[in-house]
Design a protein around this motif. Structure first.
Motif, mmCIF file in Angstrom:
data_model
loop_
_atom_site.group_PDB
_atom_site.id
_atom_site.type_symbol
_atom_site.label_atom_id
_atom_site.label_comp_id
_atom_site.label_asym_id
_atom_site.label_seq_id
_atom_site.Cartn_x
_atom_site.Cartn_y
_atom_site.Cartn_z
ATOM 1 N N LYS A 54 0.821 -1.224 0.000
ATOM 2 C CA LYS A 54 0.000 0.000 0.000
ATOM 3 C C LYS A 54 0.854 1.273 0.000
ATOM 4 O O LYS A 54 0.330 2.376 -0.179
ATOM 5 C CB LYS A 54 -0.932 0.013 1.216
ATOM 6 N N ARG A 55 2.151 1.127 0.213
ATOM 7 C CA ARG A 55 3.003 2.328 0.245
ATOM 8 C C ARG A 55 3.448 2.688 -1.167
ATOM 9 O O ARG A 55 3.709 1.812 -1.991
ATOM 10 C CB ARG A 55 4.256 2.079 1.116
ATOM 11 N N ASN A 56 3.558 4.000 -1.428
ATOM 12 C CA ASN A 56 3.993 4.490 -2.738
ATOM 13 C C ASN A 56 5.526 4.480 -2.794
ATOM 14 O O ASN A 56 6.177 5.334 -2.198
ATOM 15 C CB ASN A 56 3.446 5.904 -2.942
ATOM 16 N N LEU A 88 7.374 5.256 -5.116
ATOM 17 C CA LEU A 88 7.932 6.303 -5.974
ATOM 18 C C LEU A 88 8.077 7.638 -5.233
ATOM 19 O O LEU A 88 8.511 8.630 -5.796
ATOM 20 C CB LEU A 88 7.067 6.487 -7.226
ATOM 21 N N GLN A 89 7.677 7.637 -3.963
ATOM 22 C CA GLN A 89 7.826 8.826 -3.130
ATOM 23 C C GLN A 89 8.762 8.458 -1.982
ATOM 24 O O GLN A 89 8.434 7.608 -1.155
ATOM 25 C CB GLN A 89 6.458 9.238 -2.599
ATOM 26 N N ARG A 138 2.280 8.274 3.076
ATOM 27 C CA ARG A 138 2.037 6.964 2.473
ATOM 28 C C ARG A 138 3.189 6.518 1.572
ATOM 29 O O ARG A 138 3.103 5.510 0.880
ATOM 30 C CB ARG A 138 0.732 6.977 1.643
ATOM 31 N N GLY A 139 4.247 7.318 1.502
ATOM 32 C CA GLY A 139 5.393 6.938 0.685
ATOM 33 C C GLY A 139 6.345 6.036 1.468
ATOM 34 O O GLY A 139 5.958 5.441 2.478
ATOM 35 N N GLU A 146 8.802 9.794 -8.249
ATOM 36 C CA GLU A 146 7.853 10.914 -8.362
ATOM 37 C C GLU A 146 8.274 12.115 -7.508
ATOM 38 O O GLU A 146 8.089 13.257 -7.889
ATOM 39 C CB GLU A 146 6.452 10.476 -7.893
#
Ligand code: ZN
Length: 197
Positions: free
Chosen positions: A76-78, A80-81, A101-102, A136
């Protein structure tokens, strides 16, 4: 001459820990002496097991019991951040805000030429390796100190050719403060108010 060499040795070990002076070390040694032996045994074994089994996450370099930490392993974690912090304790501080959430990258320090801490002494190479994929956003959340500023400038300079959007958390954090000891509301505001570098 001390009455017990053993106590003096224990005091010396305890006093080698940060924030523990000799007086506190002595109080702790006496406290340990009054505890049941099994209790002290468990205490010592816990510390040894921690030292032996805790490792750095193969992705973000934070301390973990597994090859990949639970945050990096969470789908669930991004990924790309990436939020760059100095210490594993900073990850815990940001996680407590519940907003992010990254994922993270833990440098295990900041650049400090006066103390001989250079690029190869912290996990900078590991960070740049991660930035080679399409990221990102890189959020710089290092401490607002001279060393933190130097570290920020270095990362910004080195990543310029990669054209990755880099932001830094807002200045709500007092200068010289530790992220770890910043309250959740302030840290949360600093995160929301982050600025492009
Ligand atoms: Zn990780």
């Amino acid at each position: 001459m001390a009455n017990s060499e053993r106590i003096e040795q224990a005091v010396e070990q305890l006093a080698s820990l940060p924030t523990i002076g000799r007086k506190t070390a002595r109080r702790l040694a006496f406290h340990l002496l009054r505890l049941p032996e099994e209790h002290v045994q468990r205490f010592a074994e816990t510390i040894i097991a921690m030292r032996r089994e805790v490792q750095e996450c193969s992705i973000c370099c934070t301390f973990t019991d597994t090859t990949t930490c639970p945050t990096c392993a969470n789908p669930k974690r991004n990924v790309l951040q990436i939020c760059v912090v100095e210490q594993p304790s900073d990850v815990l501080a940001i996680e407590r805000t519940g907003d992010y959430r990254g994922v993270y990258h833990v440098l295990h320090g900041a650049l400090n030429p006066l103390d001989g801490v250079g690029v190869t002494d912290i996990r900078m190479r590991e960070l740049f390796a991660r930035l080679e994929s399409n990221i990102e956003e890189v959020i710089l959340a290092v401490n607002p100190t001279v060393e933190g500023e130097l570290t920020t400038q270095y990362i910004v300079k080195m990543t310029q050719p990669l054209t990755i959007p880099i932001t830094r958390i807002a200045r709500g954090i007092p200068v010289g403060a530790d992220l770890e000891f910043t309250d959740e509301a302030t840290l949360s505001r600093a995160f929301i108010g982050r600025q492009p570098v």
